[in-house]
Design a protein around this motif. Structure first.
Motif, PDB file in Angstrom:
ATOM      1  N   PRO A 180      57.688  70.386  74.479  1.00  0.00           N
ATOM      2  CA  PRO A 180      56.295  70.035  74.172  1.00  0.00           C
ATOM      3  C   PRO A 180      55.438  69.835  75.424  1.00  0.00           C
ATOM      4  CG  PRO A 180      57.819  68.698  72.871  1.00  0.00           C
ATOM      5  CD  PRO A 180      58.634  69.387  73.913  1.00  0.00           C
ATOM      6  N   VAL A 181      56.038  69.285  76.487  1.00  0.00           N
ATOM      7  CA  VAL A 181      55.276  69.049  77.712  1.00  0.00           C
ATOM      8  C   VAL A 181      54.974  70.371  78.409  1.00  0.00           C
ATOM      9  CG1 VAL A 181      55.266  67.872  79.943  1.00  0.00           C
ATOM     10  CG2 VAL A 181      56.272  66.747  77.944  1.00  0.00           C
ATOM     11  N   MET A 182      55.939  71.285  78.431  1.00  0.00           N
ATOM     12  CA  MET A 182      55.686  72.600  79.023  1.00  0.00           C
ATOM     13  C   MET A 182      54.577  73.317  78.267  1.00  0.00           C
ATOM     14  SD  MET A 182      56.133  74.929  81.271  1.00  0.00           S
ATOM     15  CE  MET A 182      57.499  74.210  82.201  1.00  0.00           C
ATOM     16  N   ALA A 183      54.613  73.282  76.935  1.00  0.00           N
ATOM     17  CA  ALA A 183      53.559  73.917  76.149  1.00  0.00           C
ATOM     18  C   ALA A 183      52.212  73.254  76.417  1.00  0.00           C
ATOM     19  CB  ALA A 183      53.897  73.857  74.662  1.00  0.00           C
ATOM     20  N   ALA A 195      56.479  64.773  65.076  1.00  0.00           N
ATOM     21  CA  ALA A 195      57.671  65.451  64.567  1.00  0.00           C
ATOM     22  C   ALA A 195      58.964  64.788  65.030  1.00  0.00           C
ATOM     23  CB  ALA A 195      57.661  66.920  65.016  1.00  0.00           C
ATOM     24  N   GLY A 196      58.857  63.730  65.842  1.00  0.00           N
ATOM     25  CA  GLY A 196      60.045  63.062  66.356  1.00  0.00           C
ATOM     26  C   GLY A 196      60.724  63.811  67.485  1.00  0.00           C
ATOM     27  N   ALA A 197      60.023  64.778  68.096  1.00  0.00           N
ATOM     28  CA  ALA A 197      60.612  65.584  69.158  1.00  0.00           C
ATOM     29  C   ALA A 197      60.240  65.095  70.551  1.00  0.00           C
ATOM     30  CB  ALA A 197      60.177  67.053  69.010  1.00  0.00           C
ATOM     31  N   ALA A 198      59.496  64.021  70.653  1.00  0.00           N
ATOM     32  CA  ALA A 198      59.162  63.401  71.941  1.00  0.00           C
ATOM     33  C   ALA A 198      59.555  61.930  71.861  1.00  0.00           C
ATOM     34  CB  ALA A 198      57.677  63.551  72.251  1.00  0.00           C
ATOM     35  N   PRO A 255      49.817  69.342  71.905  1.00  0.00           N
ATOM     36  CA  PRO A 255      51.256  69.601  71.748  1.00  0.00           C
ATOM     37  C   PRO A 255      52.106  68.341  71.857  1.00  0.00           C
ATOM     38  CG  PRO A 255      50.266  71.244  73.191  1.00  0.00           C
ATOM     39  CD  PRO A 255      49.244  70.165  72.993  1.00  0.00           C
ATOM     40  N   VAL A 256      51.717  67.415  72.730  1.00  0.00           N
ATOM     41  CA  VAL A 256      52.498  66.189  72.887  1.00  0.00           C
ATOM     42  C   VAL A 256      52.358  65.311  71.650  1.00  0.00           C
ATOM     43  CG1 VAL A 256      52.804  64.103  74.267  1.00  0.00           C
ATOM     44  CG2 VAL A 256      52.313  66.288  75.395  1.00  0.00           C
TER      45      VAL A 256
END
Length: 404
Positions: free
Chosen positions: A190-193, A144-147, A137-138
């Motif tokens: 993402p980290v929670m997932a 995706a540019g989300a982290a 997930p990370v």
């Protein structure tokens, strides 16, 4: 734990299906409580904590008895992580996971063990927190540019490939310098997932540590977690259109004394910013709209959903003295950045730039050209009309207007 909610944003139904197949390949006593498909959907769903009233153990006295402030924060974090990231945490306590208190390195350590793997360590001193998570997930969020790894670095977060034997090449070890940083990191979707995915996998495996389980330790942390869940719980991140209730900023009593720093102007700017926020909140509240701040970890000043479910975010800029153009430019850049970051998380939001005033007649057109709604502090009679004229992504672009 159900499959009623469909993953949104970074995750898709294909992600749930793939994880379901992986989990279903494991023979586990965990399937007496849940099923692989339900567990996979839970991994990618909006975070929600296990309820307080199903605590693993009753306590004699208050959970915080004998603990100083850093210790209370450590116990709260340990309980919060257990309740947020361990599948079916209450009925599986002592059967699939345990929380233990040991002495290591910097002193007493609260350690979460799920299946055969230690997945969290929190020093009671608050000096360090480490977390093992699934890597996929990370990595997906990075692509995706989300982290934002630069932001992680600024916060002192260290990320390494974890080499413990279980899933040796598929998990990461994240180390944070303090508890606040760990909370910030875990509140990133993402980290929670990733934390849930790893715990789902190992919880479905063997658990050889039943004899080490102490119900009172798990119960104490379970209760302590309520200090983090009170108010605006992480479980509701974005669920109401905002992360937390709006609270006015605090101005430090002692401000820098450099000659270039105007303390009076700074205080005036903070006060004006708060006035604008509260004015818009009150106006929308009168229309039946709840307003808060922050959205999915993006630090927007204000966020809300209208009656039709459309998501709005607002960057608020106070104008004090002759800083109008500087603040307009800064505010527009910020709200466009926030819109982009939310879009990378699958959230479509209408950006609003809310300023004390705007005397340059080019700026309404500049904002329209960028799909941004411009509101001015003195024009409350026009706010709702402006907010209902939403420029939807994908619509024909608005052509630049000529200045009057």
């Amino acid at each position: 734990m159900t499959t009623e909610s469909v993953p949104t944003g970074l995750w898709s139904a294909d992600d749930v299906e793939e994880l379901t197949e992986m989990l279903a390949a494991r023979r586990s006593r965990l399937w007496q409580l849940t099923q692989p498909a339900d567990l996979a959907a839970w991994v990618f769903a909006d975070p929600e904590p296990a309820p307080l009233d199903s605590a693993p153990a009753a306590l004699d006295g208050h959970w915080a008895d004998g603990l100083d402030e850093p210790q209370r924060a450590a116990w709260a974090l340990a309980g919060w992580v257990a309740r947020m990231t361990v599948p079916d945490a209450a009925p599986t306590a002592g059967r699939h996971w345990l929380l233990s208190r040991v002495n290591e390195g910097h002193g007493p350590l609260l350690r979460l063990t799920v299946g055969v793997l230690e997945t969290l360590g929190v020093y009671e001193s608050g000096e360090e927190v480490w977390l093992r998570v699934a890597g996929a997930p990370v990595v997906h969020a990075m692509d995706a540019g989300a982290a934002d790894l630069e932001e992680w670095g600024r916060r002192g977060i260290d990320m390494q490939e974890d080499r413990t034997k279980t899933l040796a090449e598929e998990k990461l070890l994240l180390t944070c310098p303090d508890i606040d940083t760990a909370l910030w990191l875990l509140r990133q979707p993402p980290v929670m997932a990733a934390a849930r995915m790893l715990n789902a996998w190992v919880a479905a495996g063997p658990f050889p540590f039943q004899s080490r389980y102490r119900a009172e330790v798990a119960g104490r942390a379970w209760q302590a977690a309520e200090t983090l869940l009170a108010g605006a719980p992480p479980a509701e991140t974005g669920a109401r259109g905002f992360d937390r209730e709006y609270a006015g900023p605090a101005v430090p009593a002692d401000l820098p004394a450099q000659r270039s720093f105007d303390a009076a102007a700074y205080r005036a700017g903070v006060s004006e910013h708060d006035r604008l926020c509260r004015a818009l909140i009150n106006h929308l509240t009168a229309e039946g709209v709840r307003v808060g701040a922050g959205l999915h970890g993006v630090p927007v000043d204000l966020a809300w959903r209208d009656a039709d479910g459309r998501q709005f975010i607002a960057e608020v800029k106070s104008l004090v003295g002759d800083n109008e153009i500087e603040q307009l430019r800064l505010g527009l850049g910020q709200v466009l950045e926030y819109r982009h970051r939310l879009a990378a998380r699958g959230v479509v939001a209408t950006p609003v730039l809310f300023v004390s005033r705007c005397t340059d007649r080019s700026w309404p057109a500049i904002c329209r050209d960028n799909g941004v709604i411009l509101l001015q502090g003195q024009g409350d009679s026009e706010w709702m009309a402006a907010l209902t004229k939403v420029h939807r992504p994908g619509a024909a672009p608005i052509r630049p207007s000529s200045p009057d």
